[in-house]
Write an enzyme that holds these catalytic residues in place. Sequence first.
Site, short mmCIF file in Angstrom:
data_model
loop_
_atom_site.label_atom_id
_atom_site.label_comp_id
_atom_site.label_asym_id
_atom_site.label_seq_id
_atom_site.Cartn_x
_atom_site.Cartn_y
_atom_site.Cartn_z
N ARG A 1 2.18 0.82 -5.35
CA ARG A 1 3.14 1.91 -5.24
C ARG A 1 2.79 2.97 -6.27
NH1 ARG A 1 3.78 0.42 -1.00
NH2 ARG A 1 5.63 -0.38 0.08
N HIS B 1 -3.69 6.18 1.31
CA HIS B 1 -2.70 5.15 1.65
C HIS B 1 -3.14 4.32 2.86
CE1 HIS B 1 1.81 4.12 1.10
NE2 HIS B 1 1.14 3.07 1.52
#
Length: 311
Positions: free
Chosen positions: A226, A274
Amino acid sequence: MTAHILFSAHASRWDLYEAPLKEALDAAGVDYVLATQMPPEQVDYIVYAPNSDVQDFTPFTQLKAVLNLWAGVEGVVGNRTLRVPLARMVDEEGLTQGMVEWVTGHVLRHHLGMDAHIVNPDHRWDPVAPPLSHERPVTILGMGALGRACARALRGLGFPVTGWSRSEKRVAHVRCLHGDEGLAQALRGAQIVVLLLPATPQTDSILNASSLNLLAPGAVVINPGRGPLLDDDALLQALDDGHVGHATLDVFRVEPLPQDHPFWAHPKVTVTPHIASETRPPSASRVIAENIRRGEAGLGFLHLVDRDAGY
């Protein structure tokens, strides 16, 4: 009884998930209605992505559970209108395997020093062999399903692996530490650190100026977890000082990463968009279908989120 299932995610996801979800629900023996629109008072389950239009769960008076499509739940766990069980996505067949492959690939890339040979415009002939894996300590912050799987894979390649988590965990042949004191021990002298923690107030900027200083000189930071786990400014300073040799980052505080962010141009930073571990519709659909089957059978749901812990 017929289970009424609302698919609530970005419209583009429906095209990817409609057929796999129906196939998985049929295989699980669930009698169901699956749609992207239905009266809220009829909905039993919501297959959910936190960026969907549903942000107020109050109208869903018959709701039994919300089944998250993603591993991360920070976008929904704090929603005060959500008062039913929330399940996160734990998909060993797809999501976990994807993370293992990405993490293993980048750990090996940095361990072997592959970048210097892949990009070598000066045609340098520098025959220096890297150390063997047993000489390269790796630390993984976060020992949930993803962290444990990556730890096992790296340990199988011979790396000495230390895992750290907020609460105590055990993995065979992996040194497992926990708590504040354990965090310093886990980071001290690590040559490669992999971030796989959830995003919570307690983990925000867990890698900061102080904790980065514990790493071995020239260490590599790999973050597929994250974005908020990293203090961006502290990392940039450590890279400029040379204490951190390289950072490979797949997640960021703002996504897509703004074009003017210094990570893009920094010679010691690799940005990936991502992609470390995408939810795969076929296998994720089987996880969702199994939880709906269990709900309809009066069994406990799998992979429930601890609201107090935030994951």
